[in-house]
Each structure stands twice: as C-alpha cells, then as structure tokens.
Write a protein that holds these residues in place. Structure first.
Motif, short mmCIF file in Angstrom:
data_model
loop_
_atom_site.label_atom_id
_atom_site.label_comp_id
_atom_site.label_asym_id
_atom_site.label_seq_id
_atom_site.Cartn_x
_atom_site.Cartn_y
_atom_site.Cartn_z
N HIS A 150 46.10 31.43 54.06
CA HIS A 150 45.56 30.87 52.79
C HIS A 150 44.80 31.90 51.95
O HIS A 150 43.83 31.57 51.29
CB HIS A 150 44.69 29.64 53.07
CG HIS A 150 45.40 28.64 53.93
ND1 HIS A 150 46.47 27.91 53.47
CD2 HIS A 150 45.26 28.32 55.25
CE1 HIS A 150 46.94 27.16 54.46
NE2 HIS A 150 46.23 27.40 55.54
N VAL A 151 45.24 33.15 52.02
CA VAL A 151 44.65 34.17 51.14
C VAL A 151 45.28 33.99 49.75
O VAL A 151 46.51 33.88 49.64
CB VAL A 151 44.94 35.59 51.66
CG1 VAL A 151 44.32 36.64 50.75
CG2 VAL A 151 44.44 35.76 53.09
N ALA A 152 44.44 33.94 48.71
CA ALA A 152 44.96 33.77 47.34
C ALA A 152 45.93 34.90 47.02
O ALA A 152 45.73 36.05 47.45
CB ALA A 152 43.81 33.77 46.34
N HIS A 153 46.98 34.57 46.26
CA HIS A 153 48.04 35.55 46.02
C HIS A 153 47.51 36.85 45.42
O HIS A 153 47.84 37.94 45.90
CB HIS A 153 49.10 34.93 45.09
CG HIS A 153 50.19 35.88 44.74
ND1 HIS A 153 51.15 36.26 45.65
CD2 HIS A 153 50.47 36.55 43.59
CE1 HIS A 153 51.98 37.12 45.06
NE2 HIS A 153 51.59 37.32 43.82
N GLY A 154 46.68 36.74 44.39
CA GLY A 154 46.18 37.94 43.72
C GLY A 154 45.35 38.82 44.65
O GLY A 154 45.43 40.05 44.61
N THR A 155 44.53 38.17 45.50
CA THR A 155 43.72 38.93 46.45
C THR A 155 44.63 39.62 47.46
O THR A 155 44.45 40.81 47.77
CB THR A 155 42.74 37.99 47.20
OG1 THR A 155 42.05 37.19 46.24
CG2 THR A 155 41.75 38.77 48.03
N ALA A 156 45.61 38.89 47.96
CA ALA A 156 46.52 39.46 48.96
C ALA A 156 47.24 40.69 48.41
O ALA A 156 47.28 41.75 49.07
CB ALA A 156 47.54 38.40 49.41
N VAL A 157 47.79 40.58 47.22
CA VAL A 157 48.55 41.72 46.69
C VAL A 157 47.63 42.90 46.37
O VAL A 157 48.01 44.07 46.57
CB VAL A 157 49.43 41.37 45.46
CG1 VAL A 157 50.52 40.37 45.83
CG2 VAL A 157 48.63 40.90 44.27
N ALA A 158 46.41 42.60 45.91
CA ALA A 158 45.48 43.68 45.56
C ALA A 158 45.09 44.48 46.80
O ALA A 158 45.06 45.71 46.78
CB ALA A 158 44.23 43.11 44.88
N VAL A 159 44.79 43.77 47.91
CA VAL A 159 44.38 44.47 49.13
C VAL A 159 45.55 45.29 49.70
O VAL A 159 45.37 46.42 50.16
CB VAL A 159 43.85 43.46 50.19
CG1 VAL A 159 43.52 44.16 51.49
CG2 VAL A 159 42.62 42.72 49.65
#
Ligand SMILES: [Fe+2]
Length: 377
Positions: free
Chosen positions: A275-284
């Motif tokens: 359940h990691v938000a999409h934008g956070t996941a791609v940024a990391v």
C-alpha cells in the motif's frame, strides 16, 4: 519490415490558466445534457468544485456530484460510480481530481458503453467500444491519467494492481489548468511531480523510444528539473505550477507511445502488497533503477543529467535525483514506508509479469529485481 513508429493521441487537450472553467464547451460538443461529476471529498474541501458547478448551472447542464472516489479504487468502487451514472442517466462524466478520480471516471465511462465490470477489461486492447465521453480536469500535476490509455484498479484480495490499457478507455477531453493545482499540498505536489519525472525518464530510456517521444520526454525532464522543487516550496508560484503541468502533458504523450521501465514494473507491486502510494514508490525507486541502468544506457542517462540540470553525466543524474527527493521531502528508503524483506520475492514475481520490464534499457532478471528492492529497502 523496417521499424514503424506510431504516435497516438486519443485525447483532445486544452492547456492554460482558467481553462477548467470552459468545461461547458466540450460537454456541448458531445451534446451532453446530464452529467455526473466524479470527484473526492478533498477536492470539495479545497473549494475547487464550486466554480465548476457554477459553470454547469450557467450552461443549463443538469448534473449530480459523485464524491465517493477513494484512493487506489478497486473494481467495486468503479462499479458504484458506474451504477450512479447509469441510474442518473448521465451522458458524460466530468472527473475533477487526481489519478484515482480520473481513472474511476474513465472506467465508469467504459462500463456505460460496454457493460460488465472493470475486471472484464484488464489487459491490453480488451475494450471493444469507446467509453462514454469523459472530460478530465486534473487537480494534481502528476499521474497523467487524463491523457493516458492506462487505468489502474486495485485487486485487494490478490494484492495486485490491475491495468486496463486501451485507446477506448481514455478521457475524450483533458482541461489542463494550472490554477486547479494551486492548492495541492506540498507532499502531494512532490510525489505526483516525481511520478511525472519518472514517466519522462523511463520513456526516454525505454527500448521503444524514438525521436518524437525523446523530444517530448527531454522537455518534460527540463521542466521538472527547473520547477518541481519551486512548486513544492511555494504552491502559489504559478510559473512553476504551469511548467509542472506542461511536463505532465509532454511526459504523458511520450510514455503513452513507448511504455515505461523497471521503476513502474516494481512500483505496482509495492502498491498491491504494501500500500505504498504510487508517487512515493516511483520516487524512491527511481535513482536505484537509474544506477542499475547505467551500464546499458550511460549515454541516455547523461542526456537525462543534462536536461535535469545535473551536467552531462549519468552518475550525476542519479545523485541529482537522490538530492531532489531529499529536498522535496520524499523518504530515501522503502523500509520506513512499511515494506519488509519477506514480501520481496512475491513483489519481484509480480513485477516480472509487467510489460515494462521488457522495454527497460538493461535486460532485467527476477534476481535483479529482488536485488533492486533490497537496495531500496
Ligand atoms: Fe506513474
């Protein structure tokens, strides 16, 4: 046969400050007299819906507001929105919000003309008839949902994110209005802006990239390099807001015609399992995947570095992205976001099913994906 490059733009795009308030025009073009406005409570709280409703009343277009959009909608939430549209007799949908509102409206539009449930259309080119008209008004500068042929729905029972890819499942009109992003809080500005940057970088480095998509992607990278930190720091900086929304348009046009890469293949399982938000996941994930790709795409990443303002060097581009994440308040690691090592094998198995792995510039194995998750943990 020689290689053939195709460029698809299914959506009519209007761009400019105040353009959201012209929504009656496209609705008249499609002769819609009853519409369902699809949004979420945050948009209403931010005061963004009032002026839109006023224009609908002025134009004597009957409407109802459906404000039950949830983040990461599943097929049942899409069904609820569709049923409300059908019961009301809506001839078109107006989506006002981020990717979740726009994807919900796109899929409800597909169900209005095709019937069934969203699950019937998962995969590529499975939607037979064009969706009912959707006018999309984004309130984030990020996902590009208003322009892309992809819609994502969550399958919570199986920890998966399902993707519907079809030129029949798009918004018919996108009204790209920087004013609608003015009140977006800093963290949402940061993660949606990073999503745009990832779209641009992955498209530019993709095996499917060609001159036209490269030009668009590079322009998006330039705009993000100049404007993302500024728009996070001061949301009322309308020049920065405008540049970020322009980057959404150029990046979306690019990646819709190339697909993406490992970052997106790996980000969907992070949403599904953790359940990691999409934008956070791609940024990391982005700097780690860029570093991994350097051995196969150093020239490409040097061009990314040049465009983003880091100098013409792949390693410098990677460092720039690490620093940008830090500057705009994005966590450096997945661990603090609730990701644990024991789900890595399951996530890696799901990531390998994504078509984005195949177009990543460096050939990628399941062991590579597991190692990348561990590096980012
Ligand atoms: Fe994305």
């Amino acid at each position: 046969m020689a290689r053939v490059d195709q460029f698809r733009i299914p959506t009519r795009i209007s761009f400019g400050r105040g353009v959201a308030l012209t929504l009656a025009e496209p609705l008249k073009q499609v002769r819609a007299e009853r519409v369902l406005v699809v949004t979420d409570p945050g948009v209403i709280k931010a005061g963004l819906l009032g002026p839109i409703e006023e224009r609908l009343r002025d134009a004597k277009i009957a409407y109802e507001v459906y404000d039950a959009v949830v983040p990461d909608p599943g097929w049942r939430e899409v069904q609820r929105c569709f049923e409300r549209a059908r019961e009301y007799g809506a001839q078109a949908l107006v989506a006002v919000g981020g990717g979740s509102s726009i994807d919900t409206a796109k899929m409800a539009g597909v169900l209005l003309t095709n019937g069934g449930t969203a699950l019937d259309y998962v995969g590529a080119d499975k939607v037979p008839l064009p969706a009912a008209p959707v006018i999309a008004i984004p309130t984030t500068a990020g996902t590009g949902a208003e322009l892309t042929i992809n819609s994502v729905i969550a399958d919570r029972e199986h920890h998966k994110k399902l993707v519907i890819i079809s030129p029949n499942a798009t918004a018919l009109f996108a009204l790209e209005d920087p004013e609608m992003t003015r009140s977006l809080p800093p963290f949402l500005t940061a993660i949606t802006g990073m999503d745009t940057l990832v779209h641009a970088i992955e498209s530019f480095c993709s095996k499917n990239a060609y001159r036209l998509t490269e030009l668009l992607a590079l322009e998006a990278i330039r705009d993000v390099g100049r404007s993302l930190a500024a728009s996070v720091k001061d949301g009322s900086d309308m020049e920065a807001r405008e540049a970020m929304l322009r980057a959404v348009v150029t990046a979306s046009l690019a990646f819709s015609n190339t697909r993406l890469g490992n970052v997106h293949a790996m980000a969907l399982p992070l949403g599904g399992w953790c359940h990691v938000a999409h934008g956070t996941a791609v940024a990391v994930l982005l700097p780690h995947v860029m570093d991994f790709n350097r051995s196969a795409a150093e020239d490409r990443l040097a061009a990314v570095g040049e465009a983003i303002g880091a100098g013409s060097d792949g390693k410098a581009a990677v460092s720039f992205v690490h620093r940008l994440n830090e500057t705009i308040g994005i966590p450096a690691r997945l661990g603090p976001l609730g990701v644990s090592a024991d789900v890595i094998p399951s996530m890696a198995a799901d990531a390998m099913l994504s078509g984005n792995i195949l177009v990543n510039p460096r050939t990628t194995t399941r062991a590579d994906v597991e190692a990348l998750y561990r590096t980012a943990l």
